[in-house]
Write a protein that holds these residues in place. Structure first.
Motif, PDB file in Angstrom:
ATOM      1  N   ARG A 130     172.088  64.642  35.896  1.00 36.49           N
ATOM      2  CA  ARG A 130     171.440  65.678  35.104  1.00 36.49           C
ATOM      3  C   ARG A 130     170.942  65.080  33.796  1.00 36.49           C
ATOM      4  N   THR A 131     169.984  65.715  33.180  1.00 31.44           N
ATOM      5  CA  THR A 131     169.522  65.342  31.858  1.00 31.44           C
ATOM      6  C   THR A 131     170.289  66.153  30.829  1.00 31.44           C
ATOM      7  N   ILE A 132     170.965  65.466  29.902  1.00 28.76           N
ATOM      8  CA  ILE A 132     171.764  66.141  28.882  1.00 28.76           C
ATOM      9  C   ILE A 132     170.875  66.509  27.708  1.00 28.76           C
ATOM     10  N   THR A 133     170.873  67.760  27.320  1.00 30.74           N
ATOM     11  CA  THR A 133     170.065  68.178  26.186  1.00 30.74           C
ATOM     12  C   THR A 133     170.749  67.767  24.894  1.00 30.74           C
ATOM     13  N   THR A 134     169.927  67.441  23.873  1.00 28.50           N
ATOM     14  CA  THR A 134     170.471  66.934  22.622  1.00 28.50           C
ATOM     15  C   THR A 134     170.212  67.869  21.454  1.00 28.50           C
ATOM     16  N   LEU A 135     169.615  69.012  21.732  1.00 28.98           N
ATOM     17  CA  LEU A 135     169.468  70.068  20.743  1.00 28.98           C
ATOM     18  C   LEU A 135     169.970  71.359  21.362  1.00 28.98           C
ATOM     19  N   PRO A 136     170.303  72.354  20.553  1.00 28.65           N
ATOM     20  CA  PRO A 136     170.790  73.616  21.130  1.00 28.65           C
ATOM     21  C   PRO A 136     169.676  74.372  21.842  1.00 28.65           C
ATOM     22  N   LEU A 137     169.489  74.114  23.131  1.00 23.38           N
ATOM     23  CA  LEU A 137     168.456  74.759  23.933  1.00 23.38           C
ATOM     24  C   LEU A 137     169.006  76.078  24.450  1.00 23.38           C
ATOM     25  N   ARG A 138     168.470  77.174  23.959  1.00 19.25           N
ATOM     26  CA  ARG A 138     168.993  78.500  24.289  1.00 19.25           C
ATOM     27  C   ARG A 138     168.443  78.981  25.625  1.00 19.25           C
ATOM     28  N   ILE A 139     169.287  79.699  26.377  1.00 20.51           N
ATOM     29  CA  ILE A 139     168.889  80.266  27.660  1.00 20.51           C
ATOM     30  C   ILE A 139     169.332  81.721  27.706  1.00 20.51           C
ATOM     31  N   TYR A 140     168.537  82.574  28.342  1.00 23.20           N
ATOM     32  CA  TYR A 140     168.778  84.012  28.344  1.00 23.20           C
ATOM     33  C   TYR A 140     168.950  84.515  29.774  1.00 23.20           C
ATOM     34  N   ASP A 141     169.904  85.430  29.963  1.00 19.37           N
ATOM     35  CA  ASP A 141     170.062  86.149  31.221  1.00 19.37           C
ATOM     36  C   ASP A 141     169.126  87.355  31.153  1.00 19.37           C
ATOM     37  N   SER A 142     168.050  87.345  31.971  1.00 16.92           N
ATOM     38  CA  SER A 142     167.047  88.417  31.871  1.00 16.92           C
ATOM     39  C   SER A 142     167.614  89.775  32.246  1.00 16.92           C
ATOM     40  N   GLY A 143     168.707  89.819  33.000  1.00 24.15           N
ATOM     41  CA  GLY A 143     169.304  91.088  33.375  1.00 24.15           C
ATOM     42  C   GLY A 143     170.212  91.661  32.318  1.00 24.15           C
ATOM     43  N   ASN A 144     170.511  90.871  31.295  1.00 24.07           N
ATOM     44  CA  ASN A 144     171.395  91.317  30.218  1.00 24.07           C
ATOM     45  C   ASN A 144     170.934  90.652  28.926  1.00 24.07           C
ATOM     46  N   PRO A 145     170.120  91.318  28.119  1.00 22.54           N
ATOM     47  CA  PRO A 145     169.545  90.693  26.921  1.00 22.54           C
ATOM     48  C   PRO A 145     170.572  90.221  25.910  1.00 22.54           C
ATOM     49  N   PHE A 146     171.820  90.705  26.013  1.00 19.86           N
ATOM     50  CA  PHE A 146     172.861  90.273  25.089  1.00 19.86           C
ATOM     51  C   PHE A 146     173.620  89.055  25.613  1.00 19.86           C
ATOM     52  N   TYR A 157     173.712  78.443  26.038  1.00 19.98           N
ATOM     53  CA  TYR A 157     173.037  77.191  25.733  1.00 19.98           C
ATOM     54  C   TYR A 157     173.084  76.279  26.958  1.00 19.98           C
ATOM     55  N   VAL A 158     172.001  75.548  27.153  1.00 18.75           N
ATOM     56  CA  VAL A 158     171.927  74.593  28.256  1.00 18.75           C
ATOM     57  C   VAL A 158     172.666  73.326  27.858  1.00 18.75           C
ATOM     58  N   ARG A 159     173.650  72.932  28.669  1.00 18.22           N
ATOM     59  CA  ARG A 159     174.352  71.669  28.436  1.00 18.22           C
ATOM     60  C   ARG A 159     173.632  70.497  29.094  1.00 18.22           C
ATOM     61  N   ASP A 160     173.215  70.669  30.344  1.00 17.38           N
ATOM     62  CA  ASP A 160     172.431  69.662  31.036  1.00 17.38           C
ATOM     63  C   ASP A 160     171.585  70.351  32.098  1.00 17.38           C
ATOM     64  N   ILE A 161     170.514  69.652  32.500  1.00 20.60           N
ATOM     65  CA  ILE A 161     169.536  70.312  33.353  1.00 20.60           C
ATOM     66  C   ILE A 161     168.807  69.297  34.221  1.00 20.60           C
ATOM     67  N   SER A 162     168.418  69.713  35.406  1.00 22.61           N
ATOM     68  CA  SER A 162     167.588  68.918  36.297  1.00 22.61           C
ATOM     69  C   SER A 162     166.630  69.869  36.996  1.00 22.61           C
ATOM     70  N   GLU A 163     165.781  69.346  37.866  1.00 22.57           N
ATOM     71  CA  GLU A 163     164.872  70.204  38.615  1.00 22.57           C
ATOM     72  C   GLU A 163     165.612  71.006  39.677  1.00 22.57           C
ATOM     73  N   LYS A 164     166.887  70.657  39.944  1.00 20.08           N
ATOM     74  CA  LYS A 164     167.662  71.335  40.976  1.00 20.08           C
ATOM     75  C   LYS A 164     168.689  72.309  40.423  1.00 20.08           C
ATOM     76  N   GLY A 165     169.110  72.099  39.189  1.00 23.93           N
ATOM     77  CA  GLY A 165     170.165  72.962  38.677  1.00 23.93           C
ATOM     78  C   GLY A 165     170.365  72.818  37.186  1.00 23.93           C
ATOM     79  N   VAL A 166     171.273  73.652  36.656  1.00 20.59           N
ATOM     80  CA  VAL A 166     171.503  73.692  35.222  1.00 20.59           C
ATOM     81  C   VAL A 166     172.969  74.031  34.944  1.00 20.59           C
ATOM     82  N   CYS A 167     173.505  73.420  33.915  1.00 19.12           N
ATOM     83  CA  CYS A 167     174.855  73.728  33.438  1.00 19.12           C
ATOM     84  C   CYS A 167     174.711  74.536  32.154  1.00 19.12           C
ATOM     85  N   ILE A 168     175.335  75.725  32.123  1.00 19.38           N
ATOM     86  CA  ILE A 168     175.137  76.669  31.018  1.00 19.38           C
ATOM     87  C   ILE A 168     176.475  76.991  30.359  1.00 19.38           C
TER      88      ILE A 168
END
Length: 287
Positions: free
Chosen positions: A76-92, A96-107
């Protein structure tokens, strides 16, 4: 009498991975611990025997019941800034994304149960030329061993994403991956930066230390001196600061022909230096 050491050929392991073996099957066949398997994967990657893209494409590896957080992290690619991610079904429900690839994401920070499907929104535009993109993810694992008081961490397989959103995801991954695979030990980030006289023409910071900065989007010739401004207040609670810097090198990335310009900081005020130092500490990769 000591048992003779067992010789395991890398080619055999590679063939088993490519033939669709799960992690549990690999552990059972070779007698590895999960820690040892992670080391094996890392050696295969470092030796160039397999690529991260190839490991990512082996879906059987990530459909197992074994806790694969450490294995996934290798590819996975580890993010180095606080990349925010939102659950569209629950705006609250934001995390933050910890690491990400084209196949998956760690949140971190979004609660989920294994098997649960969620729709996510990522706002990548804060880090450069990217835009908001959305995708559907299915929870594959949840880390239940986080110390008390810590937010939950969960891994999601990307199960549905449009071609346009997939392109935005790749734009996000490429610069992060470039810095992770670099031989430089410098901190990496994607902050905006501009010349003092041209505020509307912005580039992005891709390397940053207390001595220098690597920049995309701002052209310079080796030996040229520029006065640069980093508006850190747009992403951090740190005031914008400026400094003079001399161009020391220019490198063109082969994958997208984008130039990266390296500047050595030659003149900076004491106050600006303190802000730079604070910014470097804020964006350091986690231990």
């Amino acid at each position: 009498m000591a048992q003779p050491k067992r010789t395991i050929k890398a080619g055999d392991i590679i063939r088993d991975i490519r033939s669709g073996n799960t992690v549990s099957q690999l552990l059972a066949k070779y007698g590895f611990s999960l820690k040892t398997l992670r080391i094996v994967f890392r050696k295969l990657l470092n030796a160039g025997a397999m690529t991260k893209e190839e490991l990512n494409s082996q879906k059987a590896l990530y459909s197992d019941a074994v806790d694969l957080k450490g294995v996934r992290k290798l590819v996975r690619t580890i993010t180095t800034l606080p990349l925010r991610i939102y659950d569209s079904g629950n705006p609250f429900a934001t995390g933050y994304v910890r690491d990400i690839s084209e196949k998956g994401v760690c949140i971190e920070g979004v609660e989920a149960a294994v098997g649960e499907v969620k729709n996510f929104i990522v706002r990548s535009g804060a880090f450069g030329a990217g835009h908001t993109f959305v995708f559907e993810g299915k929870c594959r694992w949840v880390n239940k061993e986080e110390p008390s008081g810590k937010r939950c961490v969960a891994g999601f397989e990307i199960t549905s994403i449009s071609s346009l959103d997939s392109a935005e995801l790749r734009k996000l991954i490429r610069p992060l991956d470039y810095m992770r695979n670099s031989t430089s030990q410098e901190s990496a980030c994607l902050l905006p930066i501009y010349e003092e006289s041209f505020e509307n023409i912005r580039g992005s910071v891709c390397e940053l230390t207390e001595r220098g900065v690597g920049v995309t989007g701002i052209e310079a010739a080796v030996g040229e001196i520029k006065k640069l401004v980093i508006p850190a207040d747009e992403l951090f609670n740190i005031s914008a600061f400026s400094f003079k810097a001399i161009c020391r090198w220019v490198e063109v990335r082969t994958e997208d022909a984008q130039a990266v310009t390296g500047f050595e900081i030659t003149d900076i005020s004491g106050e600006s230096y303190l802000r730079l130092k604070q910014l470097v500490q804020s964006i350091k990769l986690p231990e």
